[in-house]
Write a protein that holds these residues in place. Structure first.
Motif, PDB file in Angstrom:
ATOM      1  N   VAL A  30      32.019  22.873  80.896  1.00  0.00           N
ATOM      2  CA  VAL A  30      31.466  22.336  82.126  1.00  0.00           C
ATOM      3  C   VAL A  30      32.085  20.750  82.323  1.00  0.00           C
ATOM      4  N   GLY A  31      32.336  20.255  81.128  1.00  0.00           N
ATOM      5  CA  GLY A  31      32.806  18.873  81.377  1.00  0.00           C
ATOM      6  C   GLY A  31      34.199  18.855  81.902  1.00  0.00           C
ATOM      7  N   ALA A  32      35.097  19.683  81.716  1.00  0.00           N
ATOM      8  CA  ALA A  32      36.446  19.824  82.184  1.00  0.00           C
ATOM      9  C   ALA A  32      36.283  20.065  83.840  1.00  0.00           C
ATOM     10  N   ALA A  33      35.159  20.940  84.202  1.00  0.00           N
ATOM     11  CA  ALA A  33      35.069  21.297  85.483  1.00  0.00           C
ATOM     12  C   ALA A  33      34.571  19.861  86.395  1.00  0.00           C
ATOM     13  N   PHE A  34      33.576  19.119  85.614  1.00  0.00           N
ATOM     14  CA  PHE A  34      33.204  18.149  86.316  1.00  0.00           C
ATOM     15  C   PHE A  34      34.313  17.050  86.459  1.00  0.00           C
ATOM     16  N   GLY A  71      33.568   6.632  90.656  1.00  0.00           N
ATOM     17  CA  GLY A  71      32.328   5.747  90.930  1.00  0.00           C
ATOM     18  C   GLY A  71      31.318   6.608  89.851  1.00  0.00           C
ATOM     19  N   VAL A  72      31.572   7.760  89.471  1.00  0.00           N
ATOM     20  CA  VAL A  72      30.655   8.236  88.811  1.00  0.00           C
ATOM     21  C   VAL A  72      30.627   7.798  87.147  1.00  0.00           C
ATOM     22  N   PRO A  73      29.549   7.220  86.591  1.00  0.00           N
ATOM     23  CA  PRO A  73      29.669   6.608  85.394  1.00  0.00           C
ATOM     24  C   PRO A  73      29.916   7.810  84.377  1.00  0.00           C
ATOM     25  N   LEU A  74      30.836   7.402  83.165  1.00  0.00           N
ATOM     26  CA  LEU A  74      30.919   8.527  82.219  1.00  0.00           C
ATOM     27  C   LEU A  74      29.687   9.043  81.470  1.00  0.00           C
ATOM     28  N   PRO A  75      28.567   8.159  81.217  1.00  0.00           N
ATOM     29  CA  PRO A  75      27.280   8.525  80.852  1.00  0.00           C
ATOM     30  C   PRO A  75      26.803   9.728  81.797  1.00  0.00           C
ATOM     31  N   VAL A  76      26.899   9.430  83.009  1.00  0.00           N
ATOM     32  CA  VAL A  76      26.127  10.496  84.043  1.00  0.00           C
ATOM     33  C   VAL A  76      26.926  11.769  83.789  1.00  0.00           C
ATOM     34  N   ARG A  77      28.319  11.748  83.645  1.00  0.00           N
ATOM     35  CA  ARG A  77      28.736  12.914  83.602  1.00  0.00           C
ATOM     36  C   ARG A  77      28.504  13.904  82.282  1.00  0.00           C
ATOM     37  N   ALA A 105      25.867  13.464  80.780  1.00  0.00           N
ATOM     38  CA  ALA A 105      24.258  13.758  80.805  1.00  0.00           C
ATOM     39  C   ALA A 105      24.279  15.202  81.664  1.00  0.00           C
ATOM     40  N   LEU A 106      25.118  15.112  82.820  1.00  0.00           N
ATOM     41  CA  LEU A 106      25.089  16.554  83.517  1.00  0.00           C
ATOM     42  C   LEU A 106      25.661  17.453  82.694  1.00  0.00           C
ATOM     43  N   SER A 107      26.953  17.485  81.916  1.00  0.00           N
ATOM     44  CA  SER A 107      27.276  18.421  81.386  1.00  0.00           C
ATOM     45  C   SER A 107      26.469  18.947  80.437  1.00  0.00           C
ATOM     46  N   GLY A 108      25.790  18.034  79.595  1.00  0.00           N
ATOM     47  CA  GLY A 108      24.832  18.595  78.752  1.00  0.00           C
ATOM     48  C   GLY A 108      23.250  19.387  79.102  1.00  0.00           C
ATOM     49  N   ALA A 109      23.255  18.958  80.387  1.00  0.00           N
ATOM     50  CA  ALA A 109      22.073  19.565  81.211  1.00  0.00           C
ATOM     51  C   ALA A 109      22.448  21.047  81.649  1.00  0.00           C
ATOM     52  N   VAL A 110      23.654  20.917  81.944  1.00  0.00           N
ATOM     53  CA  VAL A 110      24.236  22.444  82.446  1.00  0.00           C
ATOM     54  C   VAL A 110      24.567  23.116  81.247  1.00  0.00           C
ATOM     55  N   GLY A 111      24.941  22.522  80.067  1.00  0.00           N
ATOM     56  CA  GLY A 111      25.220  23.210  79.081  1.00  0.00           C
ATOM     57  C   GLY A 111      23.781  23.876  78.415  1.00  0.00           C
ATOM     58  N   VAL A 112      22.611  23.224  78.364  1.00  0.00           N
ATOM     59  CA  VAL A 112      21.376  23.789  78.016  1.00  0.00           C
ATOM     60  C   VAL A 112      21.115  24.962  78.844  1.00  0.00           C
TER      61      VAL A 112
END
Length: 257
Positions: A22-26, A36-42, A44-51
């Protein structure tokens, strides 16, 4: 125990393993991979999609944390994610190619500024096209389609069997030519008018050699280019919608089969 005396909760290890794809795709995809997208946001999004993925597909991570099989599995997961995002990034390069063609003919090739998407210098006209394509991508729910493709990729390419064949990698490389084709078609309406203007200016220069074309040609090219952009932008917007849909369809077909 996952090796070297380390232990970790199985659910947490499964989530971290899923977040690789998921993180590699993002990282590779447009919008999500912008500077401009902060690393913590990426993360967090990867973790949410992972769940979400773990709730839909039963993913079994490698048994050992430090092992050759684990490194190979992680590389395979990253390859699938990068392939999905890279195909979308190819389509997003079309506006930059179109801006180079149009800006060079209009005399705007020197107008450069820092692109907030990638942090590098790019033509100002290309940034305008890229922003419009990004807004169309979001308006067509492209970000939701991207998340859906990532989730469905675990059914088409489950972990442990995630290596894509040579034919898929070749198809992705061939799809790279789509950026040049789409950029040419996107610049065609304005480019045709500017080409006609250059022909007229060339005939004037032959009939009146004493005329200073540098004082007349550049303002005329700029004026005609701006008017042509204003007239043809609705058609260019419609073709940008086609670019977004083609990129999403290509990512679905070339990666997921």
């Amino acid at each position: 125990m996952l090796g070297f005396g380390l232990s970790i909760e199985p659910q947490l290890w499964a989530l971290v393993f899923v977040m690789v794809r998921v993180g590699a795709a993002f990282v590779a995809a447009p919008v999500f991979g912008a500077v401009g997208v902060p690393l913590p946001v990426r993360v967090a999004l990867s973790g949410a999609v992972g769940v979400l993925v773990l709730g839909v597909h039963p993913v079994t991570p490698p048994a050992q944390l430090f092992g050759l099989a684990t490194f190979i599995s992680v590389a395979a997961e990253a390859l699938v994610g990068l392939a999905i995002g890279f195909i979308l990034q190819i389509a997003f390069a079309a506006p930059l190619i179109a801006s180079e063609l149009i800006g060079g003919s209009m005399g705007l090739g020197f107008a450069q500024s820092v692109d907030p998407q990638n942090g590098r210098s790019s033509p100002a006209l290309g940034q305008f096209f890229t922003i419009m394509l990004t807004l169309l991508f979001l308006s067509l729910d492209g970000h939701l389609v991207l998340v859906d493709m990532i989730v469905r990729s675990y059914a088409a390419l489950p972990p442990g069997q995630a290596w894509m064949g040579a034919e898929r990698l070749q198809a992705i490389a061939i799809f790279g030519g789509y950026a040049f084709v789409a950029g040419l078609l996107l610049a065609l309406p304005v480019g045709f008018l500017l080409l006609a203007l250059n022909l007229v200016v060339g005939m004037i220069s032959r009939s009146a050699p004493s005329l200073n074309l540098f004082a007349v040609g550049l303002p005329m090219s700029l004026a005609v280019g701006v008017v042509a952009l204003a007239i043809s932008f609705p058609a260019m917007g419609d073709y940008m919608v086609v670019i977004v849909r083609e990129s999403l369809s290509a990512a679905d077909k070339l990666v997921l089969g």
